[in-house]
Design a protein around this motif. Structure first.
Motif, mmCIF file in Angstrom:
data_model
loop_
_atom_site.group_PDB
_atom_site.id
_atom_site.type_symbol
_atom_site.label_atom_id
_atom_site.label_comp_id
_atom_site.label_asym_id
_atom_site.label_seq_id
_atom_site.Cartn_x
_atom_site.Cartn_y
_atom_site.Cartn_z
ATOM 1 N N GLN A 21 0.719 -1.216 -0.011
ATOM 2 C CA GLN A 21 -0.039 -0.091 0.098
ATOM 3 C C GLN A 21 0.825 1.241 -0.133
ATOM 4 O OE1 GLN A 21 -2.602 -0.341 3.403
ATOM 5 N NE2 GLN A 21 -3.303 -2.406 3.111
ATOM 6 N N SER A 22 0.203 2.310 -0.071
ATOM 7 C CA SER A 22 0.960 3.842 -0.407
ATOM 8 C C SER A 22 1.082 4.253 1.055
ATOM 9 C CB SER A 22 0.377 4.625 -1.331
ATOM 10 O OG SER A 22 0.902 5.973 -1.205
ATOM 11 N N HIS A 23 2.120 4.723 1.413
ATOM 12 C CA HIS A 23 2.448 5.203 2.748
ATOM 13 C C HIS A 23 3.239 6.494 2.435
ATOM 14 C CE1 HIS A 23 1.584 0.924 3.599
ATOM 15 N NE2 HIS A 23 1.606 1.432 4.988
ATOM 16 N N VAL A 24 2.796 7.403 3.491
ATOM 17 C CA VAL A 24 3.802 8.557 3.905
ATOM 18 C C VAL A 24 4.735 8.340 5.166
ATOM 19 C CG1 VAL A 24 3.788 10.906 4.385
ATOM 20 C CG2 VAL A 24 1.953 10.076 3.275
ATOM 21 N N PHE A 25 5.945 8.085 4.608
ATOM 22 C CA PHE A 25 7.057 7.909 5.547
ATOM 23 C C PHE A 25 8.051 8.921 5.624
ATOM 24 C CE2 PHE A 25 11.090 5.673 6.743
ATOM 25 C CZ PHE A 25 10.581 4.763 7.966
ATOM 26 N N GLN A 33 3.472 0.962 -6.726
ATOM 27 C CA GLN A 33 2.778 1.139 -7.911
ATOM 28 C C GLN A 33 2.599 2.664 -8.200
ATOM 29 O OE1 GLN A 33 1.880 -1.440 -9.743
ATOM 30 N NE2 GLN A 33 2.654 -2.730 -8.186
ATOM 31 N N TRP A 34 2.881 2.943 -9.444
ATOM 32 C CA TRP A 34 2.809 4.557 -9.894
ATOM 33 C C TRP A 34 1.329 5.133 -9.676
ATOM 34 C CZ3 TRP A 34 5.438 8.731 -10.781
ATOM 35 C CH2 TRP A 34 4.907 9.811 -11.574
ATOM 36 N N PHE A 71 9.702 16.610 -5.867
ATOM 37 C CA PHE A 71 10.762 15.704 -6.400
ATOM 38 C C PHE A 71 10.184 14.460 -6.251
ATOM 39 C CE2 PHE A 71 12.526 19.247 -3.568
ATOM 40 C CZ PHE A 71 13.533 19.561 -4.355
ATOM 41 N N LEU A 72 10.954 13.744 -7.239
ATOM 42 C CA LEU A 72 10.747 12.183 -7.439
ATOM 43 C C LEU A 72 11.743 11.497 -7.905
ATOM 44 C CD1 LEU A 72 8.307 9.986 -8.072
ATOM 45 C CD2 LEU A 72 8.152 10.929 -10.452
ATOM 46 N N ILE A 73 11.859 10.111 -7.546
ATOM 47 C CA ILE A 73 12.783 9.121 -7.751
ATOM 48 C C ILE A 73 12.412 7.847 -7.772
ATOM 49 C CG2 ILE A 73 13.719 9.080 -5.362
ATOM 50 C CD1 ILE A 73 16.575 8.934 -6.719
ATOM 51 N N GLN A 74 12.795 7.096 -8.693
ATOM 52 C CA GLN A 74 12.531 5.634 -8.805
ATOM 53 C C GLN A 74 13.855 4.927 -8.456
ATOM 54 O OE1 GLN A 74 10.759 4.174 -12.384
ATOM 55 N NE2 GLN A 74 11.560 2.156 -11.913
ATOM 56 N N LEU A 75 13.467 3.956 -7.500
ATOM 57 C CA LEU A 75 14.799 2.942 -6.599
ATOM 58 C C LEU A 75 14.466 1.583 -6.740
ATOM 59 C CD1 LEU A 75 15.720 5.173 -3.658
ATOM 60 C CD2 LEU A 75 16.906 5.269 -5.832
ATOM 61 N N ASP A 76 15.347 0.849 -6.893
ATOM 62 C CA ASP A 76 15.165 -0.777 -6.710
ATOM 63 C C ASP A 76 15.882 -1.032 -5.381
ATOM 64 O OD1 ASP A 76 13.710 -1.155 -8.759
ATOM 65 O OD2 ASP A 76 15.331 -1.535 -10.151
ATOM 66 N N ILE A 77 15.425 -1.438 -4.619
ATOM 67 C CA ILE A 77 15.977 -1.692 -3.218
ATOM 68 C C ILE A 77 15.561 -3.391 -2.821
ATOM 69 C CG2 ILE A 77 15.823 -1.233 -0.778
ATOM 70 C CD1 ILE A 77 15.376 1.622 -1.390
ATOM 71 N N GLU A 80 13.000 -4.649 -5.037
ATOM 72 C CA GLU A 80 11.801 -4.091 -5.096
ATOM 73 C C GLU A 80 11.831 -2.539 -5.423
ATOM 74 O OE1 GLU A 80 9.442 -3.927 -1.646
ATOM 75 O OE2 GLU A 80 10.681 -5.702 -0.616
ATOM 76 N N ARG A 81 10.752 -2.370 -6.494
ATOM 77 C CA ARG A 81 10.743 -0.941 -7.088
ATOM 78 C C ARG A 81 9.976 -0.125 -6.412
ATOM 79 N NH1 ARG A 81 7.519 -0.252 -12.612
ATOM 80 N NH2 ARG A 81 5.684 -0.537 -11.503
ATOM 81 N N LEU A 82 10.305 0.698 -6.009
ATOM 82 C CA LEU A 82 9.753 1.866 -5.073
ATOM 83 C C LEU A 82 9.571 3.319 -5.825
ATOM 84 C CD1 LEU A 82 11.339 0.975 -1.670
ATOM 85 C CD2 LEU A 82 8.956 0.402 -2.680
ATOM 86 N N PHE A 83 8.642 4.075 -5.635
ATOM 87 C CA PHE A 83 8.566 5.317 -6.225
ATOM 88 C C PHE A 83 8.439 6.135 -5.070
ATOM 89 C CE2 PHE A 83 6.422 2.983 -9.554
ATOM 90 C CZ PHE A 83 6.988 3.357 -10.735
ATOM 91 N N ILE A 84 9.478 7.196 -4.772
ATOM 92 C CA ILE A 84 9.477 8.125 -3.579
ATOM 93 C C ILE A 84 9.337 9.454 -4.136
ATOM 94 C CG2 ILE A 84 10.834 8.853 -1.605
ATOM 95 C CD1 ILE A 84 11.899 5.862 -3.458
ATOM 96 N N SER A 85 8.464 10.311 -3.562
ATOM 97 C CA SER A 85 8.037 11.568 -3.927
ATOM 98 C C SER A 85 7.996 12.610 -2.654
ATOM 99 C CB SER A 85 6.813 11.757 -4.647
ATOM 100 O OG SER A 85 5.785 11.333 -4.109
#
Length: 381
Positions: A21-25, A33-34, A71-77, A80-85
């Motif tokens: 799920q989408s979270h604010v962290f 997911q985008w 700001f937006l960045i796509q990372l593979d951790i 796992e693909r994560l979108f962070i904005s």
């Protein structure tokens, strides 16, 4: 880097089920997911996104501070693909950002000040390097005289300045050679010119004495010829003495003597009175006894030139000579229709020009005023 650390912390502290799920962290919107990203992020940025590349959007005019930045960045951790904005504003900005900005400004001021000081020093050194040879050229030019003019010019570091120095030296050398030739000529002319003039004057005086001592009648035409020779010889004598004296290179001031202006004006007027023969001239002479401390010979030359010029170039009219203290004013008014200077008595018109040069050389006040019928000349000794 902060977004990457937040994503790592999110993966380590959150279960896989919750990460779906989408979270604010920690102020960042993180999702797998985008479509789970905030709607404003989906509108501002387009898919596909490159991995590990930071995207930024700031809606603000050029040279203006934006109110909000996205700001937006796509990372593979861990596969796992994560979108962070993040939506960054002044209100939610970290204090660390302000400290970083402050430190960056301080560093920028230090670097800028160092660059300005370095550029100023470099420019000053360049100007000094360029201007120093020019100053040397100016000083060398002022030091030139007849003794060191033939010496080789110094090296001024630049070929253009060396060429200019050579041109200056050649020009001054040419002028010096011309001056030396003139001085040599004047040295010979001072003797050679005076001798024939003296012979002419002596023979004219001898003819005059023979005419007075004998009862022989002389043809009037011959008398006119003798009188014309007499006037021409006087003009030649005065003119040659004036030119020779003016052309001398006098480095020392002439000795002053006590000069009576009234006596000199009266004497010069009588000597030049022959120029008024057969002319309808009304002469007015007003003088007073007054003495000045000046070189007598130049005073005679100047006054003689002015008086002789007025007598010679006035065919019909009035001539006024007034002397008040050390100021002499001579006015000639010609009522004849013939143009000024058309007299047949050697009307070379050199009197006023020579007088102006003499007065300038000796520091006297000299003024001329020309009108339709004559001249007014005023000189103050």
């Amino acid at each position: 880097a902060n977004m990457e650390r937040a994503a790592l912390s999110y993966v380590e502290t959150t279960s896989p089920e919750l990460r779906e799920q989408s979270h604010v962290f920690n102020g960042y919107a993180i999702s797998h997911q985008w479509s789970q990203q905030p709607e404003i992020i989906q509108q501002l940025f387009e898919q596909p996104l490159s991995k590990n590349q930071l995207y930024k959007y700031a809606d603000a005019p050029m040279f203006s501070r934006p109110d909000v930045i996205y700001f937006l960045i796509q990372l593979d951790i861990n596969n796992e693909r994560l979108f962070i904005s993040q939506r960054a504003t002044i209100a939610n900005a970290s204090k660390l950002i302000g400290e970083n900005i402050k430190q960056s400004k301080q560093l920028l001021w230090v670097i800028s000040s160092g660059v300005i000081v370095a550029l100023t020093l470099i420019i000053w050194l360049m100007l000094r390097r360029v201007s120093q040879p020019i100053s040397q050229l100016v000083a060398w030019t002022h030091s030139l005289n007849a003794k060191n003019l033939s010496k080789q010019p110094p090296n001024f570091s630049y070929s253009e300045l060396n060429e200019m120095a050579a041109l200056i030296q050649n020009s001054l050398s040419s002028a010096q050679h011309s001056l030396e030739r003139e001085q040599h000529f004047l040295g010979f002319a001072s003797h050679e010119l005076r001798t024939p003039i003296s012979v002419i004057r002596n023979n004219i005086e001898l003819l005059d004495k023979l005419k007075q001592s004998t009862a022989i009648d002389i043809d009037p035409k011959v008398e006119q010829i003798i009188e014309r020779i007499n006037r021409a010889s006087l003009t030649m004598k005065n003119l040659s003495e004036t030119l020779l004296w003016l052309s001398r290179d006098l480095t020392e001031a002439l000795p002053n003597t006590t000069v009576n202006l009234q006596d000199i004006i009266t004497q010069l007027s009588e000597e030049s009175h022959y120029l008024l023969n057969n002319k309808q001239i009304e002469l007015s002479l007003s003088t007073q006894a007054f003495t000045i401390q000046q070189p007598e010979y130049p005073v005679r030359i100047v006054l003689g030139n002015i008086i002789r010029n007025a007598f010679q170039h006035t065919l019909q009219g009035d001539i006024s000579i007034e002397q008040h203290d050390n100021t002499v004013t001579i006015i000639n008014t010609d009522h004849n229709d013939v143009a000024q200077g058309q007299s047949s008595d050697l009307g070379f018109g050199l009197g006023l020009q020579l007088t102006a040069q003499l007065a300038e050389k000796l520091g006297w006040q000299y003024h001329t005023l020309a009108n339709e019928h004559g001249y007014q000349v005023t000189i103050t000794f």
